[in-house]
Design an enzyme around this catalytic site. Structure first.
Site, short mmCIF file in Angstrom:
data_model
loop_
_atom_site.label_atom_id
_atom_site.label_comp_id
_atom_site.label_asym_id
_atom_site.label_seq_id
_atom_site.Cartn_x
_atom_site.Cartn_y
_atom_site.Cartn_z
N LYS A 144 4.21 -8.00 0.95
CA LYS A 144 3.97 -6.72 0.26
C LYS A 144 2.79 -6.92 -0.69
O LYS A 144 2.69 -7.97 -1.34
CB LYS A 144 5.24 -6.31 -0.51
CG LYS A 144 5.14 -4.95 -1.16
CD LYS A 144 6.45 -4.50 -1.81
CE LYS A 144 6.33 -3.12 -2.45
NZ LYS A 144 7.57 -2.66 -3.08
N SER A 187 13.58 0.30 -3.25
CA SER A 187 12.38 0.11 -2.42
C SER A 187 12.45 -0.93 -1.32
O SER A 187 11.55 -1.01 -0.50
CB SER A 187 11.18 -0.22 -3.31
OG SER A 187 10.68 0.96 -3.85
N SER A 207 9.27 2.00 -1.91
CA SER A 207 7.86 1.70 -1.84
C SER A 207 7.47 0.62 -0.83
O SER A 207 6.29 0.54 -0.49
CB SER A 207 7.40 1.26 -3.23
OG SER A 207 8.03 0.05 -3.61
N1 GLN Z 1 11.66 5.44 -5.49
C1 GLN Z 1 11.95 4.79 -6.72
C2 GLN Z 1 10.81 4.99 -7.69
O1 GLN Z 1 9.90 5.64 -7.33
C3 GLN Z 1 12.19 3.33 -6.50
C4 GLN Z 1 10.96 2.58 -6.20
C5 GLN Z 1 11.16 1.12 -6.14
O2 GLN Z 1 12.26 0.64 -5.92
N2 GLN Z 1 10.08 0.39 -6.38
O3 GLN Z 1 10.79 4.52 -8.78
#
Ligand code: GLN
Length: 483
Positions: free
Chosen positions: A75, A174, A150
């Site tokens: 990632k 995410s 994400s």
């Molecule tokens: N969708 C959530 C956010 O936007 C979680 C994102 C994540 O786990 N990095 O914060």
């Protein structure tokens, strides 16, 4: 070759059926062939082939781990020495990391081959990969839909066979949400299990890196290499890492599964409910006992998270000021112009929204009303999990309210986007480990089952997932066009 798991490839590599160089070339070719999925931000062809050669030498000398020679996608939130590390943002589009994240070092030591850096929501803020500066990644099961976020690039790369496995990070869902939407296996470890050193911070008290793989066995192999105490991360926990493969074949007789009644309400779409019920029935057949548990504070998770995560992000992202690294605006008039224009020009809309919300929640007049209140709610949520997990071994539920949604569908409505993590966010607030495993399909799109465990109980989660994968084949399904 590209359909094999880490465990199968490790055997093939040892038996000399193919070399890591051949394997790596196969994946690099596929990555370029399927570039329309927009899974990768950077493909490190040359470095990958160098690493593959070194891995072949290690394999030949008999000094290899299960990950030696295995092509992996990182990632783009993990710092990689000498390689662009963008975090999905224009802010870091020109950033070549001067050091490796601990996770990257560990995977290098294990002999894994990095194919490149995969796409993600900007600074990991999002649930669809659409906030990336590099454009949305597509879900291979239906390229008009999102892969989740994400870690959407990671999930698409694994599902479309553009990597054997990938790293992800999970602040509010995410790893699990993209794993569910792309039909792969994802594990968010206990907070502190995997080092955050060199993992660009979003919300430091919630962020946790973990494996994204085809199945639970591979997740065990990858977590084994990623996990462990790191003196460079003061929040990493100094506790020995168990052998995650050792427990994979334990029978589930007598396993106590809790189903939170707050997860299984009328709000849960009926196809989703039926899919989960079928999965839970498999567990009953495997000898598990199922009971209802109640966690009344679950409904407060999203509001508490959207105070705490933005508050932490507003502090973490203040380091991107146009001075030391990252984007700098042209011809600043003075220092203040340099800060405001660099940040204004390089951060995307969602990141700005979070910084504004966080700064507001932390400001003098509102700190007690919002931030402190949210921290109190966080404690109540942890207590709810603690109580439930004193009655049962694991908790199961949905990962997402629906299968993958269309690209663009939720962009205009941030709240609706935030609600896609309604089943995952509470787990981060409590710091617990949880997995998402493929449990079926709705209209040709994958659905995930979430398995939540007690602190540092990853080995049990992996076994619970692995046993299900011995009697089902959802995890073996391949998206059409990418077989
Ligand atoms: N969708 C959530 C956010 O936007 C979680 C994102 C994540 O786990 N990095 O914060």
């Amino acid at each position: 070759m590209y359909n094999l798991t880490i465990a199968e490839l490790a055997k093939g590599l040892r038996a000399g059926e193919f070399s890591s160089v051949e394997l790596t070339q196969t994946f690099l070719k596929r990555i370029h062939q399927h570039s329309a999925l927009n899974a990768y931000v950077t493909v490190t062809d040359e470095l990958a082939l160098q690493q593959a050669k070194a891995a072949d030498a290690k394999l030949a000398s008999g000094d290899a781990s299960l990950l030696t020679g295995i092509p992996i996608a990182q990632k783009d939130i993990f710092c990689t020495l000498g390689v662009k590390t963008s975090c999905g943002s224009k802010m870091l589009d020109n950033f070549i990391a001067p050091y490796n994240a601990t996770v990257v070092d560990k995977l290098n030591q294990a002999g894994a081959v990095m194919l490149g850096k995969v796409n993600m929501d900007e600074f990991a803020m999002g649930s669809s990969n659409e906030t990336s500066f590099y454009g949305p990644t597509k879900n291979p099961w239906n390229t008009n839909t999102v892969p989740g976020g994400s870690s959407g690039g990671s999930a698409t790369a694994v599902a479309a066979r553009l990597a054997v496995c990938a790293t992800g990070t999970d602040t509010g869902g995410s790893i699990r949400q993209p794993a569910a939407l792309c039909g792969i296996t994802g594990l968010k470890p206990t907070y502190g299990r995997v080092s955050r050193y060199g993992m660009i911070a979003y919300a430091s008290s919630l962020d946790q890196g973990g494996p994204m793989t085809r199945n639970a066995e591979d997740a065990a192999i990858l977590l084994q290499a990623m996990a462990g105490f790191d003196e460079k991360d003061s929040t990493s926990v100094d506790q020995p890492v168990p052998d995650y493969l050792a427990d994979l074949n334990k029978p589930l007789t007598g396993l106590k599964i809790g189903l939170p009644k707050e997860f299984f309400t009328a709000d849960l779409n009926s196809d989703m409910a039926a899919t989960l019920e079928a999965a839970i029935n498999h567990y009953r057949q495997l000898g598990a006992e199922v009971k209802e548990v109640s966690m009344p504070t679950l409904k407060m998770a999203i509001p508490a998270y959207y105070v705490i995560a933005p508050a932490e992000c507003s502090a973490n992202l203040s380091r991107f000021d146009g001075v030391r690294f990252g984007y700098r605006c042209d011809n600043p008039a003075d220092l203040s112009d340099l800060y405001t224009r660099s940040r204004g020009e390089a951060f995307g809309k969602e990141v700005k929204r979070r910084i504004l919300m966080g700064t507001y929640a932390l400001s003098a007049g509102y700190y007690d009303a919002y931030y402190i209140k949210a921290q109190k709610v966080r404690r109540l949520i942890s207590d709810d999990f603690k109580n439930a997990l004193s009655e049962v071994d694991v908790i199961m539920g949905p990962v997402t309210p629906t299968p993958a949604f269309g690209i663009g569908e939720k962009l205009a409505n941030p709240i609706e986007m935030y609600l896609s993590d309604i089943y995952t966010i509470a787990i981060n607030l409590a710091g617990l480990p949880a997995m998402s495993i493929p449990a079926g399909f709705i209209n040709g799109l994958p659905v995930g089952l979430q398995i939540i465990g007690n602190y540092f109980d990853e080995a049990r989660l992996l076994n619970v997932a692995h046993q299900y994968q011995q009697v089902t084949n959802w995890h073996q399904q391949k998206p059409k066009g990418f077989e």
